[in-house]
Design an enzyme around this catalytic site. Structure first.
Site, PDB file in Angstrom:
ATOM      1  N   LYS A 347       0.837  -1.195   0.000  1.00 38.87           N
ATOM      2  CA  LYS A 347       0.000   0.000   0.000  1.00 38.87           C
ATOM      3  C   LYS A 347       0.878   1.253   0.000  1.00 38.87           C
ATOM      4  O   LYS A 347       1.837   1.350   0.761  1.00 38.87           O
ATOM      5  CB  LYS A 347      -0.914  -0.034   1.220  1.00 38.87           C
ATOM      6  CG  LYS A 347      -1.963   1.057   1.285  1.00 38.87           C
ATOM      7  CD  LYS A 347      -2.852   0.860   2.508  1.00 38.87           C
ATOM      8  CE  LYS A 347      -3.959   1.878   2.619  1.00 38.87           C
ATOM      9  NZ  LYS A 347      -4.815   1.653   3.809  1.00 38.87           N
ATOM     10  N   SER A 421      -9.498   1.594   2.963  1.00 32.89           N
ATOM     11  CA  SER A 421      -8.662   2.388   2.086  1.00 32.89           C
ATOM     12  C   SER A 421      -7.627   1.553   1.323  1.00 32.89           C
ATOM     13  O   SER A 421      -6.965   2.049   0.424  1.00 32.89           O
ATOM     14  CB  SER A 421      -7.927   3.451   2.910  1.00 32.89           C
ATOM     15  OG  SER A 421      -7.100   2.822   3.910  1.00 32.89           O
ATOM     16  N   SER A 445     -10.068  -1.015   7.042  1.00 36.47           N
ATOM     17  CA  SER A 445      -9.524  -0.708   5.723  1.00 36.47           C
ATOM     18  C   SER A 445      -8.812  -1.854   5.025  1.00 36.47           C
ATOM     19  O   SER A 445      -8.476  -1.742   3.852  1.00 36.47           O
ATOM     20  CB  SER A 445      -8.558   0.490   5.824  1.00 36.47           C
ATOM     21  OG  SER A 445      -9.270   1.658   6.108  1.00 36.47           O
TER      22      SER A 445
END
Length: 714
Positions: A347, A421, A445
């Site tokens: 990420k 996210s 997330s």
């Protein structure tokens, strides 16, 4: 015919030996003194399945070339082209010509030395190797074509040369053959990063999408019509692979010259010329891997081919989903370890050395690159993993998309979100690009995107994976975790990162707790409720004991989540919001500004409430192995709802409490909606029992045995 061949190795030596045997006047020139000496003393021998013969031959070193050459040929590796051309530049007779017997697109460089009007070009596809000084193995008889570089008419000098050469034919499209060879050669380069034979690398279904894609990438750049040869047909690439497998299985040359240069001769390959001649991501990734092998940072092994295949899938599947921020060529890693050669995406809010921490924000993406890896990335590399991609995310992991940064979309329906996210990581794993990716989880997330994308999403106990080098949102709630293709992969990676040993757990007798009324809540869509109920029934049928537990403490604990999240997020971002509000997208800015309204007293009160309720939250697990809940109330929506909206609050209604408790929680697939969207369930266990949770989850995964479906993006 008189011909001086500069480069008496595999190709030049094979052609020269056949011409000498046919009565032509051939002088061989080579930079290897031992090869030159052996040829002059004992002749030049051709060995192998085609023929076995030895001819007396003359050979010289470059410094001993005659001052005048009537006809010359260059058969050196392409990266030695310029040096060989200089040898010919002032020696060629006024009515003489130069012919190339090389791989690659070297015609322009040769024409610059001798003039385009005195250049011929050939295409040679023999399988040959130098065995020892004075000895060459000819593995097959492949296509040999000669023509004028400008194409068109077959001239008298082409016919004259063809008559003297072994196996040769004339062509009016010699550059078409060379471009066909560029595409085939790119496949050979890709296969050469492994230790597989040419035939094995072309035949295995696992590598076929890569091989087809790299050939297409090259052919798309051809300025002429590429020609077919020896089973390779630019118009039928699928069929070409089968034919090329047969062609290469029948050759005594099992591995490409690139592989032999890397692993046998340990010398420079032609990779720089490959990258000079060709554009495109796959040839670039291949070239950078070969350069890493040349530098001794890697060795030829299947793990490299696995990485190339991940690059191909990332380009074909990940980029259209807007899941990829950056792909990293030939990433550094330890040469061995428990994650050896596993492609891992990260990420883009976790530090990757040399890459900016992008945070889903266009301004952050243009900042200075990280000086060092975050510790969790260091641990991946130390375990032998290939950290090959940075993945997209919602802005600063705060639950909203920046207008200038595209949202990661769902592999099962690209019109819907992959979630947030950590959506980019979930989309790559869900699409099958890579088996595992790092994400972060402050209120769900990791687990929410896992639910949306039919992956496993594992949020370990708080602090089990270090947060150093990770962009903070709400530090007491933030977790680093994993998106994985299955529980076994999540277990292997978590074990490698933490040193924790996997737990062996018998499937019989597992006690599963459920919270009464959860699936009946109005926010829960009927398809989600039905899938979770079916999973619970299946577990009962598989011998698990399912019991209802009192989780009312979680409802009270949940009230602490908003003030903690908002206050801590404001502490992290408030100064920049005040100084540069335009840095943020409007949805993120609204969320962060709402944090300014949470006073320190309210924050301390929420912390105290959490601390007071943690013992009661731990008691929920008394007498059970895991607690089972829905992962989210609905399937993937069109876009991620901001966390401070009613829809956003509903989205995380089952996940945020485990960020408050710090307990490990994971999501795994449990079914499909009526319109084919993934549905997951969530399992949790007490803090510090991560390996126990993974062990139970493996049995749950096996018992439910959700049918695997092909993502719509493939």
């Amino acid at each position: 015919m008189q011909l001086t061949i500069i480069g008496a190795g595999a190709i030049g030596g094979t052609i020269g030996a056949h011409m000498i045997r046919a009565g032509h006047d051939v002088l061989l020139c080579d930079a290897d003194p031992a090869h030159v000496d052996a040829i002059n003393r004992h002749g030049l021998s051709i060995e192998g399945p085609v023929e076995n013969f030895t001819v007396p031959a003359r050979a010289v070193s470059p410094g001993d070339l005659p001052e005048r050459l009537q006809h010359a040929a260059i058969a050196v590796k392409s990266h030695h082209t310029d040096a060989a051309a200089e040898l010919v530049r002032d020696r060629l007779a006024p009515d003489g010509y130069l012919v190339s017997f090389q791989n690659g697109l070297t015609a322009d460089r040769l024409a610059a030395a001798v003039g385009a009007e005195r250049l011929l070009v050939s295409f040679v596809n023999f399988g040959a190797d130098v065995l020892a000084p004075g000895r060459i193995m000819q593995g097959n008889v492949g296509t040999f074509r000669v023509g004028e570089p400008a194409g068109g008419e077959i001239t008298p000098r082409v016919r004259e040369l063809v008559a003297a050469l072994p196996y040769a034919e004339a062509t009016g499209n010699i550059m078409g053959f060379l471009w066909g060879k560029e595409a085939y050669g790119a496949m050979l380069y890709a296969g050469a990063v492994s230790d597989l034979s040419i035939a094995d690398s072309l035949e295995a279904p696992e590598w076929r999408p890569l091989m087809l894609a790299i050939a297409r990438e090259v052919l798309a750049q051809a300025p002429v019509k590429p020609e077919a040869f020896d089973g390779f047909d630019p118009g039928d690439l699928e069929g070409s692979l089968d034919r090329l497998v047969t062609f290469n299985r029948n050759s005594a040359k099992s591995h490409s010259g690139i592989y032999r240069d890397l692993m046998v001769r340990r010398r420079k390959t032609e990779v720089d010329d490959l990258l000079h001649d060709l554009a495109g991501p796959l040839t670039t990734y291949t070239g950078e891997l070969i350069r890493a092998i040349e530098r001794g940072e890697r060795t030829c092994e299947v793990a490299n081919l696995r990485l190339l295949a991940a690059y191909e899938r990332a380009e074909r599947l990940g980029r259209p989903l807007d899941a990829v921020v950056t792909l990293f060529p030939a990433p550094s890693r330890a040469p061995e370890g428990p994650l050896h050669g596993v492609p891992v995406a990260v990420k883009d809010m976790i530090d990757i050395a040399g890459h900016p921490r992008g945070n889903g924000n266009p301004w952050s993406m243009r900042t200075e690159p990280a000086a060092a890896d975050a510790p969790v990335v260091q641990a991946l590399r130390a375990a032998g993993a290939d950290v090959f991609a940075a993945t997209s995310l919602l802005e600063y992991a705060a639950g909203a998309v920046h207008p200038e940064v595209r949202e990661a979309m769902n592999p099962y329906d690209p019109r819907r979100t992959a979630g947030g996210s950590s959506g980019g990581s979930a989309a790559l794993v869900g699409a099958g690009v890579c088996p595992v990716a790092l994400g972060t989880d402050t209120g769900g997330s990791i687990r929410l995107p896992a639910h949306y994308c039919a992956t496993v999403g594992f949020k370990p106990s708080h602090g089990a994976l270090p947060l150093d080098g990770v962009e903070p949102l709400a530090p007491t709630l933030d977790h680093v975790g994993l998106l994985a293709c299955d529980i076994a992969t999540a277990t292997t990676v978590f074990s490698a990162l933490t040193g924790a040993r996997p737990v062996t757990r018998a499937g019989a007798g597992i006690r599963v707790g459920v919270l009464p009324g959860q699936v009946d809540r109005v926010e829960v869509q009927p398809d989600v409720a039905a899938a979770v109920r079916q999973a619970v029934d299946t577990l009962r049928g598989a011998g698990c004991t399912v019991v209802e537990v009192d989780g009312s403490v979680f409802d009270e604990l949940d009230t602490a989540f908003p003030p903690i999240l908002l206050y801590e997020a404001w502490q992290e971002h408030g100064a920049r919001v005040g100084a540069d509000p335009g840095h943020y997208g409007p949805e993120t800015l609204r969320l962060l500004r709402s944090g300014s309204e949470v006073g320190e007293a309210d924050y301390r009160k929420a912390l105290a409430l959490r601390e007071r309720l943690l013992p009661a939250a731990a008691e929920v697990y008394a007498g059970i192995d895991v607690l089972l809940t829905p992962a989210a109330p609905f399937v993937a929506p069109a876009t991620t709802p901001p966390v401070d909206t009613p829809e956003g609050a509903a989205e995380g209604m089952f996940t945020g409490v485990y960020n408050l408790t710090g307990a490990p929680a994971l999501v795994l697939p449990c079914g499909w909606s009526a319109d084919g969207l993934p549905i997951g369930l969530q399992l949790s266990s007490p803090p510090g029992t991560d390996m126990d949770l993974l062990a139970v989850a493996a049995h749950v995964e096996a018992a439910i045995a959700v049918d695997v479906r092909r993502p719509a993006s493939i």
